[in-house]
Design a protein around this motif. Structure first.
Motif, PDB file in Angstrom:
ATOM      1  N   GLU A 122      34.751  83.728 118.248  1.00 43.73           N
ATOM      2  CA  GLU A 122      33.484  83.890 119.003  1.00 43.73           C
ATOM      3  C   GLU A 122      32.727  84.879 118.238  1.00 43.73           C
ATOM      4  O   GLU A 122      33.143  85.981 117.486  1.00 43.73           O
ATOM      5  N   PRO A 123      31.343  84.861 118.776  1.00 42.28           N
ATOM      6  CA  PRO A 123      30.451  86.026 117.931  1.00 42.28           C
ATOM      7  C   PRO A 123      30.863  87.272 118.558  1.00 42.28           C
ATOM      8  O   PRO A 123      31.375  87.400 119.739  1.00 42.28           O
ATOM      9  N   SER A 124      30.332  88.258 118.095  1.00 40.21           N
ATOM     10  CA  SER A 124      30.991  89.790 118.270  1.00 40.21           C
ATOM     11  C   SER A 124      30.176  89.977 119.717  1.00 40.21           C
ATOM     12  O   SER A 124      28.924  89.340 120.150  1.00 40.21           O
ATOM     13  N   VAL A 136      30.795  86.186 113.866  1.00 37.47           N
ATOM     14  CA  VAL A 136      29.409  86.951 113.291  1.00 37.47           C
ATOM     15  C   VAL A 136      28.913  87.802 114.278  1.00 37.47           C
ATOM     16  O   VAL A 136      29.098  87.701 115.484  1.00 37.47           O
ATOM     17  N   ARG A 137      27.970  88.541 113.792  1.00 42.14           N
ATOM     18  CA  ARG A 137      27.000  89.469 114.605  1.00 42.14           C
ATOM     19  C   ARG A 137      25.821  88.586 115.022  1.00 42.14           C
ATOM     20  O   ARG A 137      25.320  88.016 113.923  1.00 42.14           O
ATOM     21  N   GLY A 138      25.388  88.442 116.243  1.00 45.40           N
ATOM     22  CA  GLY A 138      24.330  87.887 116.463  1.00 45.40           C
ATOM     23  C   GLY A 138      23.969  87.915 118.143  1.00 45.40           C
ATOM     24  O   GLY A 138      24.526  89.017 118.279  1.00 45.40           O
ATOM     25  N   GLY A 139      23.485  87.309 118.763  1.00 43.27           N
ATOM     26  CA  GLY A 139      22.981  87.490 120.195  1.00 43.27           C
ATOM     27  C   GLY A 139      22.242  86.004 120.879  1.00 43.27           C
ATOM     28  O   GLY A 139      22.056  85.200 120.120  1.00 43.27           O
ATOM     29  N   SER A 172      21.281  79.993 124.679  1.00 38.82           N
ATOM     30  CA  SER A 172      19.907  79.965 124.770  1.00 38.82           C
ATOM     31  C   SER A 172      19.035  79.470 123.895  1.00 38.82           C
ATOM     32  O   SER A 172      19.453  79.575 122.424  1.00 38.82           O
ATOM     33  N   SER A 173      17.619  79.205 123.625  1.00 36.51           N
ATOM     34  CA  SER A 173      16.979  78.897 122.587  1.00 36.51           C
ATOM     35  C   SER A 173      16.585  79.950 121.575  1.00 36.51           C
ATOM     36  O   SER A 173      16.001  79.978 120.686  1.00 36.51           O
ATOM     37  N   ASP A 174      17.062  81.320 122.141  1.00 33.56           N
ATOM     38  CA  ASP A 174      16.805  82.387 121.282  1.00 33.56           C
ATOM     39  C   ASP A 174      18.107  82.599 120.689  1.00 33.56           C
ATOM     40  O   ASP A 174      18.032  83.929 119.939  1.00 33.56           O
ATOM     41  N   GLU A 175      19.055  81.870 120.498  1.00 38.13           N
ATOM     42  CA  GLU A 175      20.217  82.333 119.627  1.00 38.13           C
ATOM     43  C   GLU A 175      20.071  82.559 118.262  1.00 38.13           C
ATOM     44  O   GLU A 175      19.186  81.877 117.583  1.00 38.13           O
ATOM     45  N   PHE A 176      20.428  83.535 117.828  1.00 38.86           N
ATOM     46  CA  PHE A 176      20.375  84.277 116.447  1.00 38.86           C
ATOM     47  C   PHE A 176      21.636  84.582 115.588  1.00 38.86           C
ATOM     48  O   PHE A 176      22.344  85.091 116.471  1.00 38.86           O
ATOM     49  N   LEU A 177      21.554  84.689 114.443  1.00 40.82           N
ATOM     50  CA  LEU A 177      22.736  85.066 113.584  1.00 40.82           C
ATOM     51  C   LEU A 177      22.196  85.970 112.704  1.00 40.82           C
ATOM     52  O   LEU A 177      20.950  86.045 111.975  1.00 40.82           O
ATOM     53  N   LEU A 214      27.942  87.592 107.812  1.00 44.62           N
ATOM     54  CA  LEU A 214      28.832  86.414 107.376  1.00 44.62           C
ATOM     55  C   LEU A 214      29.930  86.908 106.443  1.00 44.62           C
ATOM     56  O   LEU A 214      31.156  87.035 106.720  1.00 44.62           O
ATOM     57  N   VAL A 215      29.421  87.652 105.124  1.00 37.96           N
ATOM     58  CA  VAL A 215      30.507  88.397 104.410  1.00 37.96           C
ATOM     59  C   VAL A 215      31.120  89.591 105.125  1.00 37.96           C
ATOM     60  O   VAL A 215      32.223  89.557 104.886  1.00 37.96           O
ATOM     61  N   GLU A 216      30.367  90.285 105.657  1.00 37.50           N
ATOM     62  CA  GLU A 216      31.098  91.307 106.339  1.00 37.50           C
ATOM     63  C   GLU A 216      32.223  91.067 107.173  1.00 37.50           C
ATOM     64  O   GLU A 216      33.304  91.655 107.235  1.00 37.50           O
TER      65      GLU A 216
END
Length: 403
Positions: free
Chosen positions: A189-191, A366-369, A373-378, A383-385
């Motif tokens: 899962e994302p952070s 990954v880190r994202g947030g 929602s339609s604002d989901e981002f990566l 990715l490498v981190e």
């Protein structure tokens, strides 16, 4: 801090940003909403090809049967996509489990289908963080670890299910089977926060559909002969909400049913979600649900069918889980990363794994947030981190044969 060994240095050079980003964009370009069986099938096929590079046994497992209560109170079986399982070195002395999910919350007719760049290194798109990005991290980490000689002492299974976003009902038993005998587990899962903070303890979750059957009657001529199912459902919703306390949230979410204004309604379905933060509170909540159902049946002279269960057990931080978190934190420090964690009311497959007695860190993605929602981002640099963080964690487990 522990200096990196020669084999660790070599392994950690393997994750490639451009390759991982390309994978994410291809996978996120396919709608794989939990109910989109065609899209899930396409995604599963692509993932099977990708994970075949680990040179293990790759199989697509049929989903277990799942029931759903419709608005009219009828119970039907719901089709789900197949789940991907990859098995590598099943006879190795150390066995691990890595999990993720290929489904998203965005249905095939949802308006959010395209990807776009919000800023340099910030990609907006359906599932880019939750969790097509996490799957890319998992694969890159395993591919990197496989280059180190010490990792040959480790066997593992990868499970990527098709129904995590709706509670893993068709994969819960598979997760339980795969968790058996594992030393530890990582879930992608994302952070919990965009800065990389991990999710620690988690609440549990239970979803219930409560079918209320009353008796119809004319609202003007003989209303006293009716038994109002809608009113009974509303009364039950209020009483369930009153169970809310520290460590237990209750959300009556929807009532289906009703009738024309001149008819006493004889049917309603109450949908409710409960989030207990401990096994004890889960038991209390379930017993209270049954008690209140019985009271409503008697007071309103209706019949009630309770459908559902606690599909995500609470996930406390056990001593073994704290050891695993500590290992991830130390690996982060050796890579120049500050890794912390926080409790959350959200749930995932990590809840189910922990309930099997297997320590798990379930936000290794990954880190994202702005997920769901339609604002989901990566944040693409993650990715490498995060692949390097996972790879080093895997190698340190291999070196010790323990967490």
């Amino acid at each position: 801090m522990q200096p990196l060994s020669k084999s660790e240095h070599a392994a950690l050079e393997r994750p490639d940003h451009d390759r991982m980003l390309a994978q994410v964009q291809i996978w996120a370009g396919i709608n794989s909403g939990t109910g989109n069986l065609k899209g899930l099938g396409t995604t599963a096929s692509l993932l099977a090809d990708a994970f075949a590079s680990l040179h293990g046994e790759v199989e697509l497992v049929e989903p277990a049967p799942v029931e759903k209560v419709l608005a009219d109170g009828s119970i039907v079986e719901v089709a789900h996509g197949r789940h991907l399982v990859t098995t590598v070195r099943p006879n190795a002395p150390v066995q691990l489990l890595l999990t993720g999910h290929m489904d998203t919350v965005f249905a095939v007719d949802h308006p959010f289908q395209e990807q776009r760049w919000l800023d340099e290194g910030v990609l907006n798109g359906p599932g880019v963080a939750d969790m097509k990005g996490g799957i890319a991290v998992m694969l890159a980490a395993l591919s990197a670890a496989e280059t180190a000689p010490e990792f040959q002492n480790v066997g593992y299974q990868v499970m990527i299910n098709s129904d995590e976003e709706t509670g893993s009902a068709s994969s819960a038993e598979l997760i339980k089977q795969l968790a058996n005998g594992k030393l530890a587990a990582l879930t992608y899962e994302p952070s919990a926060l965009p800065d990389g903070t991990l999710a620690g303890a988690r609440a549990g979750s239970g979803n219930f559909s409560i079918i209320v059957t009353g008796r119809s009657a004319h609202a003007g001529r003989n209303p006293q002969e009716g038994r109002n199912a809608l009113l009974a459902a509303a009364d039950l919703a209020l009483r369930l909400k009153a169970l809310t306390r520290d460590g237990l949230s209750v959300n009556p979410a929807k009532i289906d049913g009703g009738s024309p204004n001149n008819v006493v309604p004889d049917h309603a379905v109450l949908r409710v979600n409960l989030r207990p933060h401990s096994p004890g509170l889960q038991d209390i909540a379930y017993n209270e649900i049954k008690r209140l159902v019985s009271i409503i049946e008697q007071e309103h002279e209706v019949s009630i069918h309770l459908h559902g269960h606690f599909n995500r057990p609470p996930k406390p931080l056990t001593p073994d889980a704290e050891k695993l978190f500590g290992l991830v934190k130390r690996c982060g420090e050796d890579l120049g990363l500050s890794i912390g964690w926080k409790s959350t009311g959200g749930v995932c497959d990590g809840n189910n794994i922990a309930a099997c007695g297997v320590p798990v860190v379930d936000t290794m993605g990954v880190r994202g947030g702005s997920i769901h929602s339609s604002d989901e981002f990566l944040i693409t640099e993650s990715l490498v981190e995060r692949a390097r963080l996972s790879a080093l964690t895997l190698l340190r487990i291999a070196q010790k044969g323990a967490i």
